[in-house]
Design a protein around this motif. Structure first.
Motif, mmCIF file in Angstrom:
data_model
loop_
_atom_site.group_PDB
_atom_site.id
_atom_site.type_symbol
_atom_site.label_atom_id
_atom_site.label_comp_id
_atom_site.label_asym_id
_atom_site.label_seq_id
_atom_site.Cartn_x
_atom_site.Cartn_y
_atom_site.Cartn_z
ATOM 1 N N THR A 283 0.806 -1.225 0.000
ATOM 2 C CA THR A 283 0.000 0.000 0.000
ATOM 3 C C THR A 283 0.844 1.282 0.000
ATOM 4 O O THR A 283 0.310 2.358 -0.279
ATOM 5 C CB THR A 283 -0.908 0.030 1.237
ATOM 6 N N LYS B 184 -6.018 -5.387 -4.535
ATOM 7 C CA LYS B 184 -6.491 -4.138 -5.147
ATOM 8 C C LYS B 184 -7.399 -3.385 -4.186
ATOM 9 O O LYS B 184 -7.357 -2.151 -4.104
ATOM 10 C CB LYS B 184 -7.233 -4.431 -6.444
ATOM 11 N N ARG C 118 -5.186 -1.691 -1.606
ATOM 12 C CA ARG C 118 -4.530 -0.495 -2.146
ATOM 13 C C ARG C 118 -5.528 0.632 -2.323
ATOM 14 O O ARG C 118 -5.222 1.804 -2.078
ATOM 15 C CB ARG C 118 -3.867 -0.829 -3.485
ATOM 16 N N SER C 119 -6.737 0.283 -2.741
ATOM 17 C CA SER C 119 -7.775 1.304 -2.920
ATOM 18 C C SER C 119 -8.114 1.971 -1.601
ATOM 19 O O SER C 119 -8.263 3.198 -1.527
ATOM 20 C CB SER C 119 -9.026 0.667 -3.533
ATOM 21 N N ASP D 56 -5.267 4.276 -0.608
ATOM 22 C CA ASP D 56 -5.303 5.510 -1.399
ATOM 23 C C ASP D 56 -6.395 6.443 -0.900
ATOM 24 O O ASP D 56 -6.218 7.680 -0.872
ATOM 25 C CB ASP D 56 -5.518 5.170 -2.867
ATOM 26 N N SER D 57 -7.537 5.880 -0.511
ATOM 27 C CA SER D 57 -8.632 6.698 0.036
ATOM 28 C C SER D 57 -8.195 7.391 1.325
ATOM 29 O O SER D 57 -8.521 8.560 1.550
ATOM 30 C CB SER D 57 -9.854 5.823 0.306
ATOM 31 N N LYS E 160 -16.397 3.018 -1.641
ATOM 32 C CA LYS E 160 -15.073 2.433 -1.856
ATOM 33 C C LYS E 160 -15.236 1.248 -2.793
ATOM 34 O O LYS E 160 -16.105 0.404 -2.592
ATOM 35 C CB LYS E 160 -14.454 2.007 -0.533
ATOM 36 N N THR E 161 -14.385 1.175 -3.794
ATOM 37 C CA THR E 161 -14.526 0.123 -4.805
ATOM 38 C C THR E 161 -13.166 -0.430 -5.211
ATOM 39 O O THR E 161 -12.126 0.173 -4.934
ATOM 40 C CB THR E 161 -15.206 0.666 -6.070
ATOM 41 N N PHE E 162 -13.196 -1.587 -5.848
ATOM 42 C CA PHE E 162 -11.998 -2.136 -6.492
ATOM 43 C C PHE E 162 -12.419 -2.622 -7.872
ATOM 44 O O PHE E 162 -13.598 -2.927 -8.129
ATOM 45 C CB PHE E 162 -11.386 -3.277 -5.663
ATOM 46 N N SER E 163 -11.498 -2.691 -8.762
ATOM 47 C CA SER E 163 -11.800 -3.034 -10.154
ATOM 48 C C SER E 163 -11.588 -4.526 -10.402
ATOM 49 O O SER E 163 -10.585 -5.101 -9.968
ATOM 50 C CB SER E 163 -10.896 -2.215 -11.092
ATOM 51 N N GLU F 104 -16.347 -1.972 -11.530
ATOM 52 C CA GLU F 104 -16.063 -1.525 -10.183
ATOM 53 C C GLU F 104 -16.994 -2.241 -9.203
ATOM 54 O O GLU F 104 -18.214 -2.242 -9.392
ATOM 55 C CB GLU F 104 -16.234 -0.008 -10.058
#
Length: 586
Positions: free
Chosen positions: A290, A338, A341-342, A345-346, A389-392, A397
């Motif tokens: 992260t 992911k 990491r998302s 980043d948030s 909050k999402t991940f791809s 998403e």
């Protein structure tokens, strides 16, 4: 490059300065010690020389007493003189009216019969002795028999028939030099000292004349001064190798210069490696996935921040992803990463730049906010919790949700670890209430969490038919967690605090010392064989140090927070035997 050259050069110059200072101080100290020791020797052997000369002078006092008692006559002078002679005495003489008439031994000393008062070399000092009523010494002078001597002249005064004092003459002793003080000078030479003995030319002079000395010239010697009659004597001493310890100075110089060069080399090596070290430190404190601090880095910096600002307010936050295992199982660990990491980043985007962000491990994250209170962060943390909050995954998403707990320092905690435990208690409470929420820690919250975990279940444990404890199922760390009132009563402990204090929270400290190894081995043998913990008989240590024979029965249970733990029931062995023997005999 400039720093890598200048810093080692500076270290070298400082090292040379330090070496010079150490060498100077050592040399000064050694010289002081050497002078102190030399002064002691000068005093000791100077006093010995003084006494030897005085002992020689006492021969003249013996003759003086004989003259006084014999009214100016000494019968059998040769016999008396022979008896008072010693190896360091060359001759004994009588000089009535200042004219030497009697000498012992006579052989070889005939030339000594002279008129002292009118002699060119001896007259002035002899007249001084006569007129000032004082002993005088003269010499050293060369003896015809070989060697050197010092003449000691003691003026004698008698009284005539009218009681008037008159000058009778001199009693004289010739002392051999250096025989008179050879023991002292030999000892000094043996100890490695150079020396010099000197005296004033005559009683009215301040000029010193050497009586005897060793081979070398003395440099800045120490001295012992003494007086015989009215003449001053000086005994000077110095080490034959000088005042400094040149060998020690050389060794110290080489040693410290070597250390200086080593420090210069190490300094350069340190500067060269410092850049790499900084990179390694960043890696050691940073979570590679992260890019924020890992648990080690977060804990270390959080501890420093709180310790540096103990009066400031802090809010600690713990959060994790709800049902993170589901994300890993359905989408795979790559997409779980992911999501992590998302979330990181948030956090970076949402919280201020001075916020301390970290990943505890797994899907758990932590935040430390300085100069914030509950009221300051309540709305902000709620917003962050509820923000999408999402991940791809394959171009789409997918949403995920978090649970968050937080606590305030110093309101509910006195240190970092306690602060984080309170935040953890609040996070767990959210989990128990359906997840995807945000909650602040409050008093009593931790106790309710333990009820959910099964360790504060008083409504059940206090009604169990027997004494009951819970401890960690770990061979190396058998920590006690709980004991009900019946166990405390049976074992004589006032409360849980006394139990924990006297046993140091260790189950093994409840077992009698001579039974520990056997009982613990029996428990783990049953566990390892898959039999659980069957009935075991041993002696239980009570609070007063006595022992109670008991039978215990335990089971291992898996706890979400504490891992494997033992649930153990105890029965009084004697009471049980008595009860059942009566029952079956009836």
């Amino acid at each position: 490059m400039k720093k890598k050259t200048l810093v080692p050069l500076l270290v070298f110059l400082m090292g040379i300065c330090l070496v010079s200072l150490v060498v100077y101080n050592t040399d000064t100290h050694e010289k002081e010690q050497s002078r102190t020791t030399a002064q002691l020797n000068a005093t000791t052997y100077g006093e010995r020389i003084e006494n030897e000369i005085i002992n020689g002078i006492e021969i003249t006092d013996v003759l003086k007493q004989l003259l006084i008692s014999g009214t100016g006559e000494i019968n059998q002078f040769d016999t008396i003189a022979k008896n008072i002679m010693s190896d360091s005495v060359e001759s004994v003489q009588l000089a009535p009216a200042g004219i030497v008439t009697d000498i012992y031994p006579a052989d070889g000393n005939e030339a000594g019969k002279i008129d002292l008062i009118h002699d060119k070399e001896r007259g002035e000092i002899s007249i001084y002795a006569r007129d000032h009523h004082t002993i005088v010494t003269q010499g050293p002078f060369e003896l015809k028999q070989g060697g050197y001597g010092i003449a000691v002249r003691n003026p004698i005064y008698l009284k005539d028939e009218n009681g008037q004092e008159y000058f009778w003459g001199f009693t004289i002793v010739i002392l051999r030099v250096p025989d008179i003080f050879s023991d002292a000078t030999s000892a000094l030479s043996k100890f490695g000292y150079e020396y010099s003995l000197s005296k004033t030319d005559n009683p009215w002079s301040d000029n010193y004349k050497v009586v005897y000395q060793s081979d070398r010239q003395l440099t800045n010697p120490v001295s012992y001064d003494f007086t015989i009659g009215t003449e001053n004597w000086k005994f000077e001493v110095m080490p034959e190798n000088g005042w400094g310890n040149n060998t020690l100075i050389a060794v110290i110089s080489v040693f410290f210069i070597a250390i200086t060069m080593l420090l210069v080399t190490l300094t350069r090596m340190w500067l060269v490696s410092k850049e790499n070290k900084n990179k390694f430190q960043i890696l050691a404190h940073t979570d590679s996935l992260t890019g924020i601090y890992n648990r080690y880095g977060f804990d270390e910096l959080a501890e420093k921040m709180i310790n540096k600002n103990p009066k400031a307010k802090f809010v600690a936050v713990l959060l994790d992803i709800d049902d993170f295992k589901f994300i890993n199982d359905i989408y795979g660990h790559v997409y779980g990463d992911k999501a992590l990491r998302s979330l990181a980043d948030s956090m970076k985007a949402f919280f201020p730049s001075d916020a301390l962000l970290g990943r505890n491990g797994g899907d758990e994250f932590c935040i430390l906010l300085k100069n914030y209170s509950y009221e300051d962060v309540k709305e902000k943390l709620q917003q962050f919790t509820m923000a999408p909050k999402t991940f791809s995954y394959k171009g789409k998403e997918y949403p995920f949700y978090i649970s968050l707990g937080y606590s305030e320092y110093p309101t509910f905690a006195s240190n970092r670890s306690q602060l984080m435990r309170c935040a953890d208690a609040a996070l767990y409470e959210i989990k128990l209430h359906g997840k995807n929420g945000c909650m602040a820690y409050r008093e009593g919250l931790e106790l309710r969490v333990r009820k959910q975990l099964g360790f504060a279940f008083r409504d059940i444990s206090e009604h169990l038919p027997g004494a009951f404890i819970i401890y960690r199922a770990d061979k190396e760390d058998d920590e006690l967690f709980y004991a009900n009132q019946e166990f405390l009563h049976m074992a004589g402990y006032k409360d849980m605090d006394e139990l924990f204090r006297l046993t140091k929270k260790s189950f093994s400290n409840l077992i009698r010392e001579d039974e520990k190894k056997k009982i613990e081995a029996s428990i783990w043998k049953q566990i390892d064989n898959g039999n659980g913990n069957d009935y075991i008989h041993f002696h239980l240590r009570r609070a007063d140090g006595s022992y109670l024979s008991v039978l215990d029965h335990g089971r291992i249970v898996e706890s979400q927070q504490y891992g494997k733990v033992f649930y153990v029931l105890f029965m009084d062995w004697e009471d049980m035997k008595s009860h059942y023997s009566e029952k079956f005999s009836g």
